[in-house]
Motif scaffolding. Structure first.
Motif, PDB file in Angstrom:
ATOM      1  N   ASN A  60       0.819  -1.207   0.000  1.00 15.65           N
ATOM      2  CA  ASN A  60       0.000   0.000   0.000  1.00 15.65           C
ATOM      3  C   ASN A  60       0.864   1.274   0.000  1.00 15.65           C
ATOM      4  OD1 ASN A  60       0.791  -0.475   2.669  1.00 15.65           O
ATOM      5  ND2 ASN A  60      -0.981   0.593   3.505  1.00 15.65           N
ATOM      6  N   TYR A  61       2.054   1.156  -0.561  1.00 16.27           N
ATOM      7  CA  TYR A  61       2.954   2.299  -0.692  1.00 16.27           C
ATOM      8  C   TYR A  61       3.063   2.707  -2.151  1.00 16.27           C
ATOM      9  CZ  TYR A  61       4.398   1.719   4.121  1.00 16.27           C
ATOM     10  OH  TYR A  61       4.399   1.643   5.482  1.00 16.27           O
ATOM     11  N   PHE A  89       9.840  -2.223  -4.281  1.00 16.40           N
ATOM     12  CA  PHE A  89      10.870  -1.203  -4.068  1.00 16.40           C
ATOM     13  C   PHE A  89      11.057  -1.012  -2.573  1.00 16.40           C
ATOM     14  CE2 PHE A  89       6.827   1.055  -4.762  1.00 16.40           C
ATOM     15  CZ  PHE A  89       6.741   1.844  -3.626  1.00 16.40           C
ATOM     16  N   GLU A  90      12.146  -0.365  -2.232  1.00 21.21           N
ATOM     17  CA  GLU A  90      12.456  -0.120  -0.828  1.00 21.21           C
ATOM     18  C   GLU A  90      11.574   1.007  -0.301  1.00 21.21           C
ATOM     19  OE1 GLU A  90      16.142   1.569   1.849  1.00 21.21           O
ATOM     20  OE2 GLU A  90      16.618   0.547  -0.031  1.00 21.21           O
ATOM     21  N   VAL A  91      10.838   0.725   0.760  1.00 26.07           N
ATOM     22  CA  VAL A  91       9.981   1.725   1.383  1.00 26.07           C
ATOM     23  C   VAL A  91      10.834   2.533   2.355  1.00 26.07           C
ATOM     24  CG1 VAL A  91       7.962   2.083   2.867  1.00 26.07           C
ATOM     25  CG2 VAL A  91       7.932   0.277   1.122  1.00 26.07           C
ATOM     26  N   PRO A 119       1.974   5.389   3.955  1.00 23.67           N
ATOM     27  CA  PRO A 119       1.123   4.337   3.381  1.00 23.67           C
ATOM     28  C   PRO A 119      -0.242   4.916   2.991  1.00 23.67           C
ATOM     29  CG  PRO A 119       1.240   4.104   5.760  1.00 23.67           C
ATOM     30  CD  PRO A 119       2.179   5.222   5.391  1.00 23.67           C
ATOM     31  N   LEU A 120      -0.766   4.413   1.889  1.00 22.63           N
ATOM     32  CA  LEU A 120      -2.096   4.834   1.445  1.00 22.63           C
ATOM     33  C   LEU A 120      -3.139   3.909   2.061  1.00 22.63           C
ATOM     34  CD1 LEU A 120      -1.230   5.467  -2.313  1.00 22.63           C
ATOM     35  CD2 LEU A 120      -1.331   7.133  -0.450  1.00 22.63           C
ATOM     36  N   ASP A 121      -4.359   4.391   2.188  1.00 22.06           N
ATOM     37  CA  ASP A 121      -5.439   3.559   2.706  1.00 22.06           C
ATOM     38  C   ASP A 121      -5.782   2.457   1.708  1.00 22.06           C
ATOM     39  OD1 ASP A 121      -5.910   4.997   5.186  1.00 22.06           O
ATOM     40  OD2 ASP A 121      -6.598   6.622   3.891  1.00 22.06           O
ATOM     41  N   MET A 122      -5.629   2.779   0.438  1.00 26.44           N
ATOM     42  CA  MET A 122      -5.858   1.774  -0.604  1.00 26.44           C
ATOM     43  C   MET A 122      -5.208   2.227  -1.899  1.00 26.44           C
ATOM     44  SD  MET A 122      -9.928   2.302  -1.380  1.00 26.44           S
ATOM     45  CE  MET A 122     -10.385   2.425   0.342  1.00 26.44           C
TER      46      MET A 122
END
Length: 165
Positions: free
Chosen positions: A112-113, A145-147, A153-156
């Motif tokens: 969710n990123y 990918f590296e967070v 983070p997105l909700d969706m």
């Protein structure tokens, strides 16, 4: 090729017909979540275009760059100009701080990123926003990918085939 460029290339490889069908599917999945004041972007560089489908149906606010690190959202009804990075921005008289939903552009996504263009404007804005945060992307933009610690983070994330929460 770096991951950002690869995601942009994948997104750009879709034909106009494919893109239109996928954007309609994404918009249909997004519609049930839209309410109140909605932050949305006007697409550039082959980003998913939800704006074209909903621009006359909702209370929309689009981002404007306020300085080198900050964006604010302004009424879609204001006059628009071409901004930095070829974005279309409102001239911006009254900033709206109480958005209910924000549709966020995506270069690439993992879980969710979202991966953006790398300047962090959206992450800085989203970290303090209580709005429902929805990334919109095509399935082809998914890539591990590296967070980073600064990634919000997105909700969706909504694609043409699924909703990731």
């Amino acid at each position: 090729m770096d991951k950002r460029k690869l995601c942009i290339q994948r997104r750009s490889s879709l034909s106009k017909t494919e893109r239109l069908l996928k954007e309609k599917a994404i918009t249909n999945c997004v519609l049930p979540f839209l309410k109140g004041k909605i932050g949305i972007y006007i697409s550039i560089r082959n980003e998913v275009d939800v704006y074209a489908f909903i621009k006359d149906q909702f209370d929309l606010y689009i981002p404007k760059m306020l300085d080198d690190v900050t964006i604010g959202f302004y009424s879609d009804h204001e006059e628009k100009i071409q901004g930095k990075f070829s974005t279309i921005e409102p001239i911006g008289i009254h900033e709206e701080k109480d958005l209910d939903v924000i549709l966020v552009p995506v270069v690439g996504f993992f879980k969710n990123y979202r991966m953006g263009y790398g300047k962090g404007y959206y992450d800085r804005y989203l970290k303090d926003s209580p709005a429902l945060k929805i990334g919109v992307a095509f399935d082809v933009q998914e890539m591990e990918f590296e967070v980073k610690a600064t990634d919000v983070p997105l909700d969706m994330i909504i694609t043409e085939t699924r909703i990731l929460r």
